[in-house]
Design an enzyme around this catalytic site. Structure first.
Site, mmCIF file in Angstrom:
data_model
loop_
_atom_site.group_PDB
_atom_site.id
_atom_site.type_symbol
_atom_site.label_atom_id
_atom_site.label_comp_id
_atom_site.label_asym_id
_atom_site.label_seq_id
_atom_site.Cartn_x
_atom_site.Cartn_y
_atom_site.Cartn_z
ATOM 1 N N GLY A 78 0.816 -1.207 0.000
ATOM 2 C CA GLY A 78 0.000 0.000 0.000
ATOM 3 C C GLY A 78 0.852 1.261 0.000
ATOM 4 N N SER A 79 0.340 2.306 0.635
ATOM 5 C CA SER A 79 0.984 3.625 0.562
ATOM 6 C C SER A 79 2.303 3.711 1.304
ATOM 7 C CB SER A 79 0.027 4.688 1.102
ATOM 8 O OG SER A 79 -1.093 4.810 0.244
ATOM 9 N N THR A 80 2.682 2.655 2.064
ATOM 10 C CA THR A 80 3.987 2.695 2.715
ATOM 11 C C THR A 80 5.127 2.653 1.694
ATOM 12 O OG1 THR A 80 3.943 0.285 3.016
ATOM 13 C CG2 THR A 80 3.164 1.645 4.854
ATOM 14 N N ILE A 81 4.829 2.382 0.432
ATOM 15 C CA ILE A 81 5.866 2.362 -0.606
ATOM 16 C C ILE A 81 6.137 3.755 -1.157
ATOM 17 C CG2 ILE A 81 4.490 2.079 -2.723
ATOM 18 C CD1 ILE A 81 7.523 -0.087 -1.753
#
Length: 600
Positions: free
Chosen positions: A314-317
Site C-alpha cells: 500500500g501507501s507505505t511504498i
C-alpha cells in the site's frame, strides 16, 4: 511225638575251599575297574591340560576381551544441545532434562490406597481419574507412558508419594522460557529434540549435540571406579546469540496482541530494527502458540508471519518514489502537484484519492497519502531508476535472514509493467513485500541514506552499510514523513509523549485466488525518534473487521507502533526530546479522533 530232623554238619574244608574259588573269580573284576577309572582320569586330565594350553595360546585374545567385558561397561554420556540466547544472554530455548512417567497398571491396580493422593503432583495425564480410567481399560498392562517432559518440581512431589507401579525416567528436551512471545520466531523441537520450525530448524546443525560413549572399569556391583578412555563420538551443541532483545520482544508482542484483538483482525506481525546496524530487536506474530506444549506444535500459528507472509504494502511504498523524485532533480519537497479533481483515468482505469486534495506539495502527497499525486510524479520518472532504488533497498531480493520459508517478496521488472501497473506500484500494488523487508527498507531514512544488512544473529564484526541515497535526500524524506503524524496527516495516532516521530500509513486490498477482495491489509512503518533515530518499526494488521475505519493503517497499525516505540525508548533510556505539553495538545486531537472512530 514229633520227630526232630538233624541239620547236616558242614564240612569246614569244603567251605574254605569254596571261598578261595570265589575270591579267585572276583580279582579280575576289581583290576579292570581300576584300570578303567584310572584311564578316565588320565583322559580328563589330558583334556583339561589341552584346553588350558589352547586357551593360553590359541584363544588368549578371546579370554582377554571376555575378562574386560565382565569388568568394564560402556556408559552413555548425554550431550547437551546449544542454547539460543537473546542479545543480553537471556535464554530463549534451553535444552534441559525433564522426566517421563511410566506406569505398571497391574501393580497400581493392586495398590489402590497408594495412588489416591496422586493429584498432589498436578501432572497432566496423571490425575486420579486418569489412573482409574487406565485401570479400567488396561487392567493388566505392564508398561504405559502416562506423561512426558514433566518438570522436576512435579516429579519431586510424585516421588514423595512412593506409589508402587510408577517408574520415572529422565528425558532431554528444549524448554522455552518466553513461550508465546517469541515462539513463531524461535520455533520448536520434536520428541527427539531436533529442530522442526523457526530458528531451531535453521540452526539445528549448530545447536545439535551427539551423545558420547565412555568406557569405565566397574566393581562387583556394576559401579564405575575408573574411566579408561576419553569419551567417543561426544559433541556438545554450540550456542546461538540473537540480536533480539527479549524485553523489546515482549513490548512488541503485547502491543500487537492488544491491537489485533481490538481491531477484530485475523492476525498481525510487527518488526523492530535498529537502523544503525540492521539488527532485529523484535519480531512478533499474533496469534502465537506455546512451544512448551506438544499439542500446540501443529497449530497454524507456528509461522513467523513477519518473515514468511507477503502483502502489497500500500501507501507505505510512496516514500521511495518520492526519494527517487528528489534524486531526479525535477522536484523539491515544495514542488506543487495538481491532483484536481481527485481522480484521473489511465489506460481506461481510474486512479483516485479519498478526497479532492487539489494542488498539493510533494510533502503533502505523503501527508495526505495522495494516490493521484504520487502516481503522476512516478510517471515522470525514469522507470529503471525507480526499479534500481527499490531493488537496492531489498524489495524482491533474497532474504538475508536464514529462516524456513523466509520470503523475498516480488518486484516485477519494469519492462513487464504497463503504464497503469507502474502507476499503481507507486501506491503499493503490483509488488509484494514481507513486513520485515518493509521495515528494513525504511532504515535508509533513519540512517542518513545508508542500508545495513538485516540480521537476527549477532555478528562477529560490525557490518558494512553502503550508501543507497544521499544523506540530504534521506533527511528530506524523513522530515516529510514527520508531517504524516501531525494533526493534518493520516498517522496522528502514531505520536508518543516526549518525542517526535515519523512514518507512513498504508492500506491495501487483500488478494484471494488472484482477485482483490473487500478485505484489507492495514500497515504502518515508522521511525522513532525523529532526531537521532534509534528504531524502525513496521506493523501489519491482517483483515481488521471492527468497522470501516479500522481498514486503514493509521487506525489499526499506527497505535501499535506508538505503544512499541514509547516503551522501547523508555527501556533504552532515551531522554525526552520534546516538552510533554506539546503532546498533551496533540493528544486532545487523538482522543477526539478515536471517539469518532469508535462511534462509527
Amino acid at each position: 511225638m514229633v520227630k526232630q530232623h538233624k541239620t547236616p554238619k558242614t564240612n569246614p574244608k569244603a567251605t574254605k575251599s569254596a571261598k578261595k574259588g570265589k575270591d579267585k573269580t572276583q580279582k579280575p573284576h576289581h583290576l579292570w575297574r581300576f584300570i578303567i577309572t584310572f584311564t578316565l582320569i588320565v583322559i580328563v586330565i589330558g583334556i583339561l591340560v589341552y584346553r588350558l594350553s589352547f586357551l593360553e595360546t590359541k584363544d588368549r585374545v578371546f579370554l582377554k576381551n571376555y575378562g574386560q567385558s565382565e569388568s568394564t561397561r560402556d556408559i552413555t554420556l548425554d550431550a547437551t544441545r546449544g542454547i539460543i540466547y537473546d542479545r543480553n544472554n537471556v535464554p530463549l530455548a534451553v535444552s534441559t532434562n525433564l522426566y517421563k512417567v511410566i506406569l505398571d497398571i497391574k501393580v497400581l491396580k493392586e495398590n489402590r490406597s497408594k495412588y489416591l493422593n496422586i493429584n498432589k503432583a498436578q501432572i497432566d495425564g496423571l490425575s486420579l481419574s486418569d489412573i482409574m480410567h487406565l485401570i479400567h481399560i488396561y487392567p493388566n498392562k505392564r508398561y504405559y507412558i502416562a506423561a512426558q517432559f514433566v518438570e522436576p518440581s512435579k516429579i519431586d512431589i510424585l516421588r514423595s508419594l512412593h506409589i508402587p507401579g510408577v517408574q520415572i525416567k529422565e528425558q532431554n528436551r528444549t524448554y522455552y522460557p518466553k513461550a508465546n512471545a517469541v515462539a513463531p520466531l524461535i520455533g520448536f523441537t520434536n520428541i527427539k529434540n531436533q529442530g522442526q520450525a523457526g530458528l531451531l530448524y535453521s540452526y539445528n546443525k549448530t545447536l545439535g549435540a551427539q551423545n558420547g560413549i565412555l568406557s569405565a572399569e566397574v566393581d562387583r556391583e556394576g559401579q564405575a571406579i575408573l574411566f579408561t578412555h576419553a569419551p567417543k563420538h561426544y559433541h556438545l551443541g554450540k550456542d546461538v546469540h540473537l540480536t533480539i532483545d527479549s524485553n523489546i520482544q515482549g513490548f512488541t508482542y503485547n502491543a500487537l496482541k492488544k491491537g489485533v484483538i481490538n481491531a477484530e483482525a485475523d492476525s498481525g506481525a510487527a518488526v523492530v530494527i535498529d537502523p544503525q546496524n540492521g539488527e532485529v530487536l523484535a519480531l512478533a506474530s499474533y496469534p502465537s502458540f506455546n512451544p512448551n506444549r506438544f499439542s500446540e506444535h501443529a497449530s497454524k500459528h507456528i509461522a513467523s508471519q513477519g518473515l514468511i507472509e507477503t502483502i502489497e504494502p500500500g501507501s507505505t511504498i510512496k516514500p521511495f518514489f518520492i526519494a527517487e523524485a528528489l534524486l531526479s532533480g525535477k522536484y523539491t519537497p515544495d514542488t506543487i502537484i495538481n491532483t484536481n479533481p481527485g481522480y484521473y483515468f489511465l489506460q481506461h482505469h481510474r486512479i483516485r484519492d479519498d478526497s479532492n486534495f487539489g494542488k498539493v506539495t510533494l510533502t503533502e502527497i505523503l501527508e495526505k497519502s495522495s494516490n493521484v499525486g504520487v502516481s503522476k510524479v512516478a510517471l515522470s520518472l525514469n522507470k529503471q531508476k525507480v526499479y534500481d532504488l527499490l531493488s537496492a533497498v531489498g524489495f524482491g531480493q533474497s532474504s538475508p535472514i536464514s529462516f524456513p520459508r523466509a520470503t523475498n517478496g516480488y518486484l516485477p521488472e519494469v519492462s513487464s509493467l504497463s503504464t497503469f501497473e507502474f502507476a499503481t506500484s507507486s501506491f503499493g500494488y503490483a509488488l509484494t513485500s514481507s513486513i520485515a523487508e518493509l521495515a528494513h527498507a525504511y532504515t535508509i531514512f533513519a540512517n542518513n541514506g545508508k542500508l545495513c544488512p538485516m540480521h537476527l544473529v549477532l555478528p562477529k564484526s560490525p557490518p558494512e552499510c553502503p550508501q543507497i541515497i544521499p544523506q540530504k535526500v534521506a533527511s528530506e524524506v524523513l522530515n516529510m514523513l514527520h508531517t504524516v503524524v501531525t494533526v493534518h496527516g493520516t498517522g496522528v495516532l502514531a505520536n508518543i509523549p516526549g518525542f517526535e516521530v515519523a512514518g507512513k500509513t498504508g492500506t491495501s486490498h487483500r488478494v484471494k485466488d488472484g482477485h482483490f477482495t473487500n478485505t484489507y491489509n492495514a500497515v504502518f512503518a515508522g521511525i522513532a525518534p525523529l532526531k537521532d533515530p534509534r528504531l524502525v518499526i513496521a506493523v501489519w494488521i491482517n483483515d481488521p473487521k471492527k468497522n470501516h475505519f479500522y481498514q486503514f493503517g493509521g487506525v489499526s497499525a499506527a497505535p501499535i507502533f506508538a505503544s512499541i516505540a514509547k516503551k522501547t525508548l523508555q527501556y533504552l533510556g532515551v531522554p525526552y526530546q520534546e516538552p510533554l505539553d506539546h503532546y498533551r495538545l496533540l493528544n486532545r486531537d487523538k482522543k477526539w479522533l478515536l471517539q469518532v472512530i469508535e462511534n462509527n
